[in-house]
Design a protein around this motif. Structure first.
Motif, mmCIF file in Angstrom:
data_model
loop_
_atom_site.group_PDB
_atom_site.id
_atom_site.type_symbol
_atom_site.label_atom_id
_atom_site.label_comp_id
_atom_site.label_asym_id
_atom_site.label_seq_id
_atom_site.Cartn_x
_atom_site.Cartn_y
_atom_site.Cartn_z
ATOM 1 N N ASP A 72 0.812 -1.379 -0.053
ATOM 2 C CA ASP A 72 -0.085 -0.032 0.128
ATOM 3 C C ASP A 72 0.816 1.396 0.057
ATOM 4 N N TYR A 73 2.243 1.216 -0.507
ATOM 5 C CA TYR A 73 2.826 2.282 -0.717
ATOM 6 C C TYR A 73 2.491 3.156 -1.642
ATOM 7 N N ALA A 74 3.107 4.463 -1.590
ATOM 8 C CA ALA A 74 2.904 5.651 -2.347
ATOM 9 C C ALA A 74 3.842 5.576 -3.396
ATOM 10 N N TRP A 75 3.424 5.506 -4.887
ATOM 11 C CA TRP A 75 4.294 5.929 -5.748
ATOM 12 C C TRP A 75 3.905 6.972 -6.930
ATOM 13 N N SER A 76 4.757 7.596 -7.661
ATOM 14 C CA SER A 76 4.574 8.366 -8.579
ATOM 15 C C SER A 76 5.514 8.230 -9.707
ATOM 16 N N PHE A 77 4.776 8.101 -11.190
ATOM 17 C CA PHE A 77 5.746 7.647 -12.260
ATOM 18 C C PHE A 77 5.350 8.832 -13.355
ATOM 19 N N VAL A 78 6.304 9.238 -14.143
ATOM 20 C CA VAL A 78 6.250 9.990 -15.139
ATOM 21 C C VAL A 78 6.933 9.481 -16.261
ATOM 22 N N ALA A 116 10.588 8.013 -15.103
ATOM 23 C CA ALA A 116 11.138 8.152 -13.897
ATOM 24 C C ALA A 116 10.103 7.804 -12.534
ATOM 25 N N CYS A 117 10.354 7.214 -11.391
ATOM 26 C CA CYS A 117 9.265 6.746 -10.489
ATOM 27 C C CYS A 117 10.156 6.931 -9.131
ATOM 28 N N VAL A 118 9.254 7.241 -8.194
ATOM 29 C CA VAL A 118 9.852 7.674 -6.910
ATOM 30 C C VAL A 118 8.528 6.600 -6.157
ATOM 31 N N VAL A 119 9.312 6.222 -4.858
ATOM 32 C CA VAL A 119 8.291 5.500 -3.979
ATOM 33 C C VAL A 119 8.538 6.037 -2.625
ATOM 34 N N PHE A 120 7.443 5.914 -1.839
ATOM 35 C CA PHE A 120 7.348 6.162 -0.428
ATOM 36 C C PHE A 120 6.626 5.380 0.153
ATOM 37 N N GLY A 121 7.008 4.940 1.541
ATOM 38 C CA GLY A 121 6.347 4.039 2.283
ATOM 39 C C GLY A 121 7.332 3.348 3.252
ATOM 40 N N ASP A 122 6.675 2.332 4.074
ATOM 41 C CA ASP A 122 7.454 1.844 5.232
ATOM 42 C C ASP A 122 8.254 0.400 4.537
ATOM 43 N N GLN A 123 9.535 0.261 5.200
ATOM 44 C CA GLN A 123 10.430 -0.907 4.805
ATOM 45 C C GLN A 123 10.420 -1.557 6.257
#
Length: 123
Positions: A72-78, A116-123
């Motif tokens: 359920d982490y957040a990601w953004s992709f362009v 490009a992609c960036v990922v935010f969340g818990d590891q």
């Protein structure tokens, strides 16, 4: 092994600082810039990514160096595809599948030199 405990980490000019919570929660866990050109995926630069795989036209699977704690982490992709229409992503704890879609009146997948992609969340 030593343990360092601090409330704030700051650079030497004191212009930038971070709290431990910001470091664990508010920083990107992974990011990548890559291109796909019909012959495969070229990883141009990345952090927290162990590998990439070409899964077909405009379709890439990135694998994280460290698994996320859930999907359920957040990601953004362009992407730089001309006449770009959208993208899709399919997340697991260890991989993220990204698909470029272009609107050449057929809404099909397309390769691109700029992704490009960036990922935010818990590891």
């Amino acid at each position: 092994m030593s343990t360092l405990k601090v409330n704030t980490i700051q650079n030497t000019s004191a212009a930038h600082s971070s709290t431990p919570e910001q470091l664990s929660q508010g920083r990107a866990k992974a990011w990548i810039r890559y291109k796909i050109d019909g012959t495969g995926v070229t990883n141009q630069d990345s952090f927290g990514i162990s590998s990439t795989a070409d899964n077909g036209l405009g379709d890439v699977i990135i694998t994280f160096t460290t698994a996320m704690s859930n999907d359920d982490y957040a990601w953004s992709f362009v992407t730089g595809v001309g006449m770009w229409n959208g993208n899709e992503g399919y997340a697991t704890t260890t991989t993220l599948r990204l698909r470029n879609m272009t609107r050449n009146d057929s809404y099909t997948n397309a390769d691109s030199d700029i992704n490009a992609c960036v990922v935010f969340g818990d590891q």
